[in-house]
Design an enzyme around this catalytic site. Structure first.
Site, PDB file in Angstrom:
ATOM      1  N   GLU B  60     -53.685 -75.606 -94.355  1.00 22.09           N
ATOM      2  CA  GLU B  60     -54.185 -76.577 -93.372  1.00 22.09           C
ATOM      3  C   GLU B  60     -55.708 -76.623 -93.346  1.00 22.09           C
ATOM      4  O   GLU B  60     -56.301 -77.683 -93.182  1.00 22.09           O
ATOM      5  CB  GLU B  60     -53.637 -76.282 -91.976  1.00 22.09           C
ATOM      6  CG  GLU B  60     -52.212 -76.782 -91.749  1.00 22.09           C
ATOM      7  CD  GLU B  60     -51.155 -75.953 -92.456  1.00 22.09           C
ATOM      8  OE1 GLU B  60     -51.478 -74.832 -92.911  1.00 22.09           O
ATOM      9  OE2 GLU B  60     -49.999 -76.417 -92.573  1.00 22.09           O
ATOM     10  N   HIS B 129     -42.835 -76.338 -83.419  1.00 24.21           N
ATOM     11  CA  HIS B 129     -42.575 -77.711 -83.872  1.00 24.21           C
ATOM     12  C   HIS B 129     -42.455 -78.655 -82.683  1.00 24.21           C
ATOM     13  O   HIS B 129     -41.765 -79.661 -82.760  1.00 24.21           O
ATOM     14  CB  HIS B 129     -41.292 -77.777 -84.712  1.00 24.21           C
ATOM     15  CG  HIS B 129     -41.351 -76.981 -85.972  1.00 24.21           C
ATOM     16  ND1 HIS B 129     -41.298 -75.621 -85.994  1.00 24.21           N
ATOM     17  CD2 HIS B 129     -41.483 -77.367 -87.275  1.00 24.21           C
ATOM     18  CE1 HIS B 129     -41.378 -75.184 -87.245  1.00 24.21           C
ATOM     19  NE2 HIS B 129     -41.490 -76.217 -88.034  1.00 24.21           N
TER      20      HIS B 129
END
Lengths: 349, 328
Positions: B60, B129
């Site tokens: 990321e 999530h």
């Protein structure tokens, strides 16, 4: 003790690129080494005498061969991202000494307009990529600058990202090099291994014998060289540039050197406690300027008088820039709220 | 007009921007050959090639950093976080690198990047999530933060975000991806929604409800229930969280004199706190009741259905809060 630990494939001999340099190059290199030394001395002096009252001075005494050796073989269209011990690199890549001094003094004319301090500046028109205090982060950003070149079909422009041995322990260093290696980006990471990350010795930052061994994890070349030997730095850099420009991907060059000063000027007292005196004395003897001067004399091309210690005109040039910065205007307070957003695209209310 | 899902609106907006501007490129995990975990990039790799649709390693930091560096060199990168929760890995790049870049370049180097991805709960996604951590970026100067609720806004805001010269963090609520459908303009209309503009999605008299993201739909549903009780909500969909469209908010507050702020993130230190403070500072004399907030409880988003339901705000929570406010 030899500090040259070069990892080489097939044991082949390195090309002595430095032997191909003209006499005019040698003089220019000598002067750049001195520029770096005098720049450091001038700012330490300015801080000590109260001419510079704000911000820290991060010393680079003893690391001059790295700055000069890694930049001298670059093309004008290559990129660099210098860190806090590379201030002279900004000048070698096209900034004026006045601009750099305005940055140090936090003036309105500074590249950051007084917003950020010291080395946190850049100029994309000169190919100087801005770094932050988190040294590893720029290694990852460098991949983006190079990706933009790829999109433009300019795969031969190299980016030289400087970092410290301590920053090789950060995540962005790894993610950046991993990405660069996967995509074979022409990134050369110059690790200035000056043995200390603030007070932490290299053995508490890096588990391997050399920092260069980190290259094994990326399947790329890693060099560990004597960072106080200009010719070693220059030759290695030339070889790395050939490798990167040919599309073979990134390279790590570990320049083994020593931080003769504290982390910054505020750290001089404590820095004598966390480092053995003998160690400092040993490295004082490995002064890259003295060594390069000896080399130049050994070539038989120079007389002692042609190699002044220091070249006084450089000292004067630096002093003039300091005077310029001190007398240059401070930023207006309200400009602190400028340059937070760029609304020139007109897609915002 | 084209009738599309929320997801398709985002896909089309990015594709059209890539056709329009060769400087636009995408980077993320599994976005190339696979077309993205949710399919938001389906078909792009074949059409635009591997240099403009970059299948990244699981990195990321590097994904965002590549956009930042490329932006400094004149490109417009759109970074996909496979789930917005993972942006924490790239936090330094967003906040300390992208956010500060223009400032420390003396105004010379804008960083036009978009960091986008699916966020939010109600899908049993559990801790990593499901989160809505937009407040992290709302707090940071130099960034813009967007979260649309309808396909036309998602479409117009995505185009504006790509064309904007600043780093934009773009939240796409995954609960809306395939559930919400609506009309979007044709490609040739070059439709954009300016960043920083809220939209009144329903006009009303009794309470101003300020909200964004999936909560807009919850609030609209609550408004229908309440209408039967004679309670009328004015629903402001912020669309852009940063910068805040205070003009639209204050205009409504002066009309209703009561305010309810609804957001999906944990209540403490959320966007609602800032909106509440600003209304108090700028329109205190117009208020007839305390400003109320409906938000997630100060917990993580848990997995088991009864737990998730307990933590996240519901339509009922909004209905109850509105009743309380009206009775105040």
């Amino acid at each position: 003790m030899s500090t040259t630990r070069t990892r080489r494939k097939n044991g082949q001999q390195r090309v002595a690129f430095h032997e191909r340099l003209e006499k005019s190059d040698l003089i220019e290199i000598y002067r750049r080494l001195w520029f770096a030394r005098l720049f450091d001395e001038a700012l330490y002096d300015a801080k000590k005498k109260g001419r510079l009252r704000r911000g820290n001075v991060y010393g680079s005494r003893g690391q001059e061969a790295i700055m000069v050796g890694t930049t001298y073989p670059l093309r004008p269209d290559d990129f660099v991202s210098p860190i806090h011990r590379d201030m002279p690199v900004f000048v070698f890549r096209g900034m004026t000494v006045e601009q750099v001094m305005c940055q140090v003094w936090g003036k309105a004319e500074a590249p950051t307009r007084g917003k950020d301090s010291w080395s946190h500046m850049g100029d994309m028109n000169l190919g100087i990529v801005h770094s932050t205090s988190m040294l590893g982060s720029t290694i990852a950003v460098a991949c983006g600058v190079l990706w933009a070149q790829r999109l433009d079909g300019r795969r031969d422009r190299v980016l030289v990202a400087y970092t410290g041995e301590g920053a090789t322990a950060t995540g962005p260093f790894h993610e950046g090099l991993n990405f660069a290696a996967v995509h074979k980006l022409p990134l050369i990471v110059v690790v200035e291994n000056n043995q200390y990350a603030y007070s932490t010795p290299v053995e508490l930052e890096v588990p391997t014998k050399t920092v260069a061994e980190r290259a094994l994890g990326y399947g790329i070349p890693g060099y560990s060289i004597d960072g106080n030997d200009f010719n070693a730095v220059y030759d290695t850099m030339c070889e790395a540039l050939d490798h990167a420009r040919a599309g073979n991907g990134p390279v790590i060059i570990e320049c083994v050197t020593y931080r003769l000063q504290g982390h910054a000027d505020h750290d001089e007292t404590r820095a004598r406690k966390y480092r053995p005196v003998e160690e400092i004395e040993l490295w004082e003897k490995r002064d890259p300027l003295v060594r390069y001067r000896q080399y130049l004399l050994s070539t038989g091309q120079f007389t002692e008088a042609e190699l002044p210690e220091p070249p006084l005109d450089i000292k004067e040039q630096i002093e003039r820039a300091i005077v310029y910065a001190i007398s240059s205007p401070d930023p207006e307070p309200h400009t602190a709220l400028e340059d937070i957003y760029d609304e020139s695209a007109g897609v915002s209310l | 007009m084209r009738e599309v899902t929320f997801l398709e609106a985002i896909r089309l907006a990015r594709g059209e921007e890539m056709e329009r501007d060769p400087n636009v490129f995408l980077i993320g995990e599994d976005i190339g050959r696979m077309g993205g975990a949710f399919g938001v990039t389906e078909g792009f790799y074949e059409h635009f090639g591997p240099d403009r649709v970059v299948d990244s390693p699981i990195s990321e930091t590097a994904i965002i950093a590549v956009c930042v560096g490329a932006a400094a060199a004149g490109k417009r990168g759109v970074a996909e976080m496979q789930f917005m929760d993972f942006i924490s890995y790239g936090f330094d790049q967003v906040v300390n690198v992208a956010g500060t870049y223009l400032y420390r370049s003396g105004g010379k180097t804008p960083i036009p990047i978009v960091v986008r991805g699916p966020s939010g709960g109600y899908i049993g996604g559990s801790l990593y999530h499901s989160q809505q951590f937009e407040a992290w970026f709302f707090h940071t100067p130099g960034l813009k933060v967007v979260q649309p609720a309808f396909p036309d806004d998602a479409y117009g805001l995505m185009k504006a975000a790509i064309r904007d010269n600043n780093p934009v963090v773009f939240y796409e609520h995954k609960h809306l991806y395939r559930r919400i459908k609506g009309p979007i303009p044709e490609a040739h209309e070059d439709y954009i929604v300016k960043l920083g503009s809220a939209r009144v999605r329903r006009y009303g008299e009794d309470i101003t409800v300020v909200t964004y993201g999936a909560m807009v739909h919850f609030v609209l549903e609550a408004a229908q229930h309440l209408e039967k009780e004679g309670i009328s909500l004015e629903v402001i969909d912020l669309r852009t969280i940063k910068p805040l469209d205070m003009k639209t908010i204050l205009q409504s507050v002066r009309k209703t004199s009561k305010v309810l702020i609804v957001y999906e993130a944990p209540k403490t230190g959320g966007v609602g706190a800032e909106i509440s403070a600003r209304i108090t500072e700028q329109a205190f004399e117009w208020l007839d009741a305390p400003i109320m907030r409906v938000a997630a409880k100060d917990a993580f988003v848990p997995f088991a259905e009864p737990l998730e339901k307990f933590v996240l705000p519901s339509v009922d929570d909004i209905v109850f809060a509105a009743r309380e406010l009206v009775a105040y």
